[in-house]
Design an enzyme around this catalytic site. Structure first.
Site, PDB file in Angstrom:
ATOM      1  N   LYS A   1       0.827  -1.210   0.000  1.00  0.00           N
ATOM      2  CA  LYS A   1       0.000   0.000   0.000  1.00  0.00           C
ATOM      3  C   LYS A   1       0.859   1.258   0.000  1.00  0.00           C
ATOM      4  O   LYS A   1       0.518   2.253  -0.638  1.00  0.00           O
ATOM      5  CB  LYS A   1      -0.944   0.006   1.213  1.00  0.00           C
ATOM      6  CG  LYS A   1      -2.237  -0.746   0.986  1.00  0.00           C
ATOM      7  CD  LYS A   1      -3.312   0.156   0.408  1.00  0.00           C
ATOM      8  CE  LYS A   1      -4.336  -0.553  -0.456  1.00  0.00           C
ATOM      9  NZ  LYS A   1      -5.321  -1.339   0.215  1.00  0.00           N
TER      10      LYS A   1
ATOM     11  N   LYS B   1      -9.710  -5.883 -13.487  1.00  0.00           N
ATOM     12  CA  LYS B   1     -10.475  -6.144 -12.272  1.00  0.00           C
ATOM     13  C   LYS B   1     -11.484  -5.004 -12.012  1.00  0.00           C
ATOM     14  O   LYS B   1     -11.125  -3.831 -12.139  1.00  0.00           O
ATOM     15  CB  LYS B   1      -9.475  -6.250 -11.120  1.00  0.00           C
ATOM     16  CG  LYS B   1     -10.089  -6.333  -9.756  1.00  0.00           C
ATOM     17  CD  LYS B   1      -8.978  -6.337  -8.709  1.00  0.00           C
ATOM     18  CE  LYS B   1      -9.579  -6.104  -7.410  1.00  0.00           C
ATOM     19  NZ  LYS B   1      -9.467  -5.847  -6.250  1.00  0.00           N
TER      20      LYS B   1
ATOM     21  N   LYS C   1     -13.596   0.595  -8.280  1.00  0.00           N
ATOM     22  CA  LYS C   1     -14.042   1.976  -8.351  1.00  0.00           C
ATOM     23  C   LYS C   1     -12.956   2.882  -8.921  1.00  0.00           C
ATOM     24  O   LYS C   1     -13.220   3.782  -9.708  1.00  0.00           O
ATOM     25  CB  LYS C   1     -14.404   2.433  -6.944  1.00  0.00           C
ATOM     26  CG  LYS C   1     -15.383   3.572  -6.942  1.00  0.00           C
ATOM     27  CD  LYS C   1     -15.968   3.755  -5.567  1.00  0.00           C
ATOM     28  CE  LYS C   1     -17.078   4.776  -5.608  1.00  0.00           C
ATOM     29  NZ  LYS C   1     -17.836   4.820  -4.370  1.00  0.00           N
TER      30      LYS C   1
END
Ligand code: TRP
Ligand code: SF4
Length: 342
Positions: free
Chosen positions: A119, A200, A203
């Protein structure tokens, strides 16, 4: 702590408040929650504290995102009569247990969690070199053990967080006595849906179909979907195994239709236009009842807020007991149940 009034195993899971959900969230996690809510004593949490770890810069749209997501939970069939639906920040015990667990969690354990470095890299443009972000899995551990959850239904990416929770529990119990329950991850069947562009569904890629998408919009968006790139002309035989339209058929159409499409695609007996229109109808049939319930909940946001209040009240009852057992074991002063005004 061992003996418990209920016979059913307890389950807790959470989702960060990302706003209105798409059909990938639905098929990937939410539908699983809906299916298990009668099987287990179920707690489903809006992880709004977790969303601050990467989204602390601007929190103005948080209330709307929470509301929109919970409306989609209810529309998809989560039922406040059958499961406890609550918002993390309305149960202060999460923050307090997080603090206590943070005292016994070695930094090395946190730095080793795979999602941490991933991340940091992925969100390099945001500044998430924070104390809170490193502690993300400690907060998640607090969420889980507060409810003495036996099982945590999650996707593959979350398994290391549940593993870490188990290590923290063992450490805590070793230091202070057997107070906390060691949870087990239950892997949700990996159903990652492709988006309209074949990547994939997510959003952030803008390639989604939302749960509230209108019938026409579903048709129109599916019409633009990418297909087998090798199938240029109508008479070219197709390769369903590489076609994202076919992947969605496998999720939304009945097995017989799926088989027919597979065969006719390979023989060029069906064109992509017709194939897509079949898919749009299949999706619309599944979304119809959800759209209807969604409109119903959207028209009564006060009722949704009330559900969250009731959920927080029930959640706090259990959480409070665990936190006090923890504090007691650590020779800290327990607290009477008074702080919660829900
Ligand atoms: N980290 C989870 C996710 O992003 C959300 C979450 C927060 C969670 N607390 C939890 C999941 C507790 C399971 C149990 O998907
Ligand atoms: Fe894909 Fe259907 Fe076209 Fe085959 S017919 S390539 S499965 S859209």
């Amino acid at each position: 702590m061992g003996v418990r009034a209920t016979v059913k195993d307890r389950v807790l899971s959470g989702m960060q408040p990302s706003g209105a959900l798409h059909i990938g969230n639905w098929m990937g996690a939410l539908d699983n929650w809906v299916q298990i809510q009668d099987v287990f004593d179920s707690y489903f949490m809006v992880a709004d504290y977790h969303s601050l770890t990467t989204g602390y810069h601007d929190t103005r749209d948080l209330p709307q995102k929470v509301l929109d997501m919970v409306i989609d939970w209810l529309a998809a069939g989560l039922d406040p009569e059958r499961s406890i639906i609550f918002r993390q920040s309305m149960v202060p015990e999460h923050a307090e247990l997080h603090l206590l667990l943070s005292m016994i969690t070695p930094l090395g354990w946190l730095e080793r969690v795979p999602s941490y470095k991933e991340k940091l890299k992925e969100l390099a443009q945001r500044d998430i070199h924070t104390y809170g972000f490193l502690g993300y899995p400690v907060l998640q551990s607090a969420d889980i053990v507060l409810y003495q959850a036996d099982k945590v239904p999650v996707g593959q990416d979350q398994v290391p967080h549940v593993e870490l929770t188990r290590e923290i529990v063992r450490r805590f119990n070793g230091l202070y006595g057997e107070v906390l329950v060691e949870p087990e991850a239950v892997l949700t069947e990996a159903r990652v849906l492709p988006g309209l562009d074949g990547k994939k569904m997510s959003k952030s890629y803008g390639n989604t179909l939302s749960l509230g998408e209108s019938q026409d919009s579903v048709k129109q968006k599916i019409r633009t979907m990418v297909t087998d790139p090798a199938r240029i002309r109508r008479q070219d035989p197709g390769h369903p195994e590489v076609c994202p339209v076919f992947s969605l058929h496998k999720v939304f159409s009945d097995p017989k239709t799926v088989q027919e499409i597979e065969e006719s695609c390979r023989q060029a007996a069906i064109g992509c236009v017709d194939c897509k229109s079949l898919l749009a109808s299949a999706i619309n049939v599944k979304l119809d009842p959800i759209r209807e319930r969604r409109l119903m909940w959207q028209s009564q946001p006060e009722r949704v807020e009330e559900i969250l209040h009731e959920g927080a009240r029930s959640a706090a009852e259990l959480a409070h007991g665990t936190l006090n057992a923890v504090k007691d074991a650590m020779h800290l002063k327990p607290q009477p149940l008074n702080g919660n005004s829900w």
